[in-house]
Design a protein around this motif. Structure first.
Motif, PDB file in Angstrom:
ATOM      1  N   PHE A 205       0.833  -1.207   0.000  1.00 14.81           N
ATOM      2  CA  PHE A 205       0.000   0.000   0.000  1.00 14.81           C
ATOM      3  C   PHE A 205       0.868   1.259   0.000  1.00 14.81           C
ATOM      4  O   PHE A 205       0.559   2.236  -0.695  1.00 14.81           O
ATOM      5  N   PHE A 206       1.944   1.221   0.768  1.00 14.73           N
ATOM      6  CA  PHE A 206       2.826   2.387   0.848  1.00 14.73           C
ATOM      7  C   PHE A 206       4.018   2.269  -0.112  1.00 14.73           C
ATOM      8  O   PHE A 206       4.621   3.278  -0.476  1.00 14.73           O
ATOM      9  N   VAL A 233       5.116   5.871  -1.373  1.00 16.98           N
ATOM     10  CA  VAL A 233       4.130   6.672  -2.099  1.00 16.98           C
ATOM     11  C   VAL A 233       3.149   7.243  -1.078  1.00 16.98           C
ATOM     12  O   VAL A 233       2.457   6.500  -0.391  1.00 16.98           O
ATOM     13  N   LEU A 234       3.111   8.562  -0.974  1.00 22.33           N
ATOM     14  CA  LEU A 234       2.238   9.232  -0.004  1.00 22.33           C
ATOM     15  C   LEU A 234       1.207  10.083  -0.743  1.00 22.33           C
ATOM     16  O   LEU A 234       1.275  11.309  -0.756  1.00 22.33           O
ATOM     17  N   VAL A 239      -2.186   9.072   2.917  1.00 18.70           N
ATOM     18  CA  VAL A 239      -2.296  10.092   3.956  1.00 18.70           C
ATOM     19  C   VAL A 239      -3.597   9.922   4.733  1.00 18.70           C
ATOM     20  O   VAL A 239      -3.636  10.062   5.964  1.00 18.70           O
ATOM     21  N   GLY A 240      -4.675   9.601   4.039  1.00 20.38           N
ATOM     22  CA  GLY A 240      -5.942   9.393   4.712  1.00 20.38           C
ATOM     23  C   GLY A 240      -5.902   8.219   5.677  1.00 20.38           C
ATOM     24  O   GLY A 240      -6.443   8.297   6.787  1.00 20.38           O
ATOM     25  N   VAL A 241      -5.264   7.137   5.258  1.00 17.50           N
ATOM     26  CA  VAL A 241      -5.156   5.973   6.142  1.00 17.50           C
ATOM     27  C   VAL A 241      -4.315   6.296   7.365  1.00 17.50           C
ATOM     28  O   VAL A 241      -4.663   5.932   8.502  1.00 17.50           O
ATOM     29  N   LEU A 242      -3.196   6.987   7.178  1.00 20.24           N
ATOM     30  CA  LEU A 242      -2.356   7.365   8.315  1.00 20.24           C
ATOM     31  C   LEU A 242      -3.118   8.258   9.290  1.00 20.24           C
ATOM     32  O   LEU A 242      -3.040   8.082  10.514  1.00 20.24           O
ATOM     33  N   ALA A 243      -3.855   9.240   8.759  1.00 18.52           N
ATOM     34  CA  ALA A 243      -4.640  10.112   9.622  1.00 18.52           C
ATOM     35  C   ALA A 243      -5.716   9.325  10.370  1.00 18.52           C
ATOM     36  O   ALA A 243      -5.960   9.562  11.558  1.00 18.52           O
ATOM     37  N   GLY A 244      -6.345   8.377   9.688  1.00 23.58           N
ATOM     38  CA  GLY A 244      -7.353   7.557  10.339  1.00 23.58           C
ATOM     39  C   GLY A 244      -6.784   6.690  11.445  1.00 23.58           C
ATOM     40  O   GLY A 244      -7.385   6.550  12.511  1.00 23.58           O
TER      41      GLY A 244
END
Length: 275
Positions: A205-206, A233-234, A239-244
């Protein structure tokens, strides 16, 4: 096998395979829910629905492991043909039998449940199975190639949408896929059968495609990947997954603190009465 149907193994009907899977998963799920319900009675912080959900998940996990282990144990692929090229071409490396070393044997044993589930999937879909002798693993070949489908490794078996017809490419891809088996084995020993697909999915995913660390370790060129750098790859999804994840983590910390405070408040009156 002689074309004779058996009640177990690789040649039984598809409907019976589905019945086996559904039955054992249901049994394991119910048993796991009951076990987890009684085990969690001394943990008042966890409500009943949470205990039941944990029991169902644990039961399904145990059921999958039991189904995979049993299926791999009763499936006889000893007479599976050696993977061969189309008429007129030669794959010298596929017919060269590799030695069954202690490392290869340990990898096969560690990935026993995953391989069994892959064999069940191949049987349910009616895929033809051959043996890549050089690395001593099995290949389930999809009869009709579908654009965009990737070759996928499941422990000691590879599900392929058709190997390349060029001998050098086929041998290279076979070597590449054989290197995923020790990755499966190490991850399974460390954290269970689901550890490798979870780790691979998160990494992909990343670090998608040629950036994936597992694919880089297996060999990009032999796997047909074009090097594209090693940076993550960000984009918006990442970014949305990290924030979640950060938001959920912060919420769990706050909820845990509140639960501890409530527990302490309830314990104080009982202590005063005891005094």
């Amino acid at each position: 096998m002689g074309g004779r149907r058996r009640w177990w193994g690789y040649t039984h009907p598809h409907s019976r395979a589905a019945v086996h899977v559904v039955f054992w998963l249901l049994v394991a799920g119910v048993a796991g829910a009951v076990w987890w319900w009684f085990r969690g009675r001394h943990a008042p912080l966890r409500p009943a629905p949470v205990r039941v959900l944990q029991g169902v998940v644990a039961g399904l996990a145990v059921g999958l492991i039991l189904v995979g282990t049993t299926w791999r144990s009763v499936t006889d692929l000893g007479d599976a043909p050696v993977c061969a090229a189309p008429p007129g071409e030669e794959w010298g490396s596929t017919t060269e039998v590799g030695p069954l070393t202690l490392s290869v044997l340990a990898q096969k044993v560690a990935t026993w449940p995953e391989t069994g589930l892959a064999m069940l999937y191949a049987d349910a879909r009616g895929l033809s199975v051959c043996r890549y002798a050089a690395a001593d693993y099995y290949v389930a070949v999809v009869p009709v190639a579908v654009a965009g489908k990737r070759t996928t490794n499941f422990g000691d078996m590879v599900v392929s949408p058709r190997f390349p017809t060029v001998p050098s490419q086929a041998a290279a891809l076979a070597r590449h896929e054989s290197r995923h088996r020790p990755q499966w084995a190490v991850a399974t020993v460390l954290a269970g059968p689901a550890a490798f697909p979870v780790a691979y999915g998160v990494d992909d995913f990343f670090f998608p495609g040629a950036r994936n660390h597992f694919e880089r370790q297996a060999g990009l060129a032999e796997g047909g990947y074009v090097p594209a750098g090693g940076a993550p790859v960000l984009g918006p999804p990442q970014v949305g997954v990290l924030a979640g994840v950060l938001a959920v983590g912060a919420g769990l910390v706050v909820l845990r603190r509140r639960t501890r405070r409530r527990t302490r408040r309830r314990a104080r009156p009982s202590r005063r009465r005891a005094g």
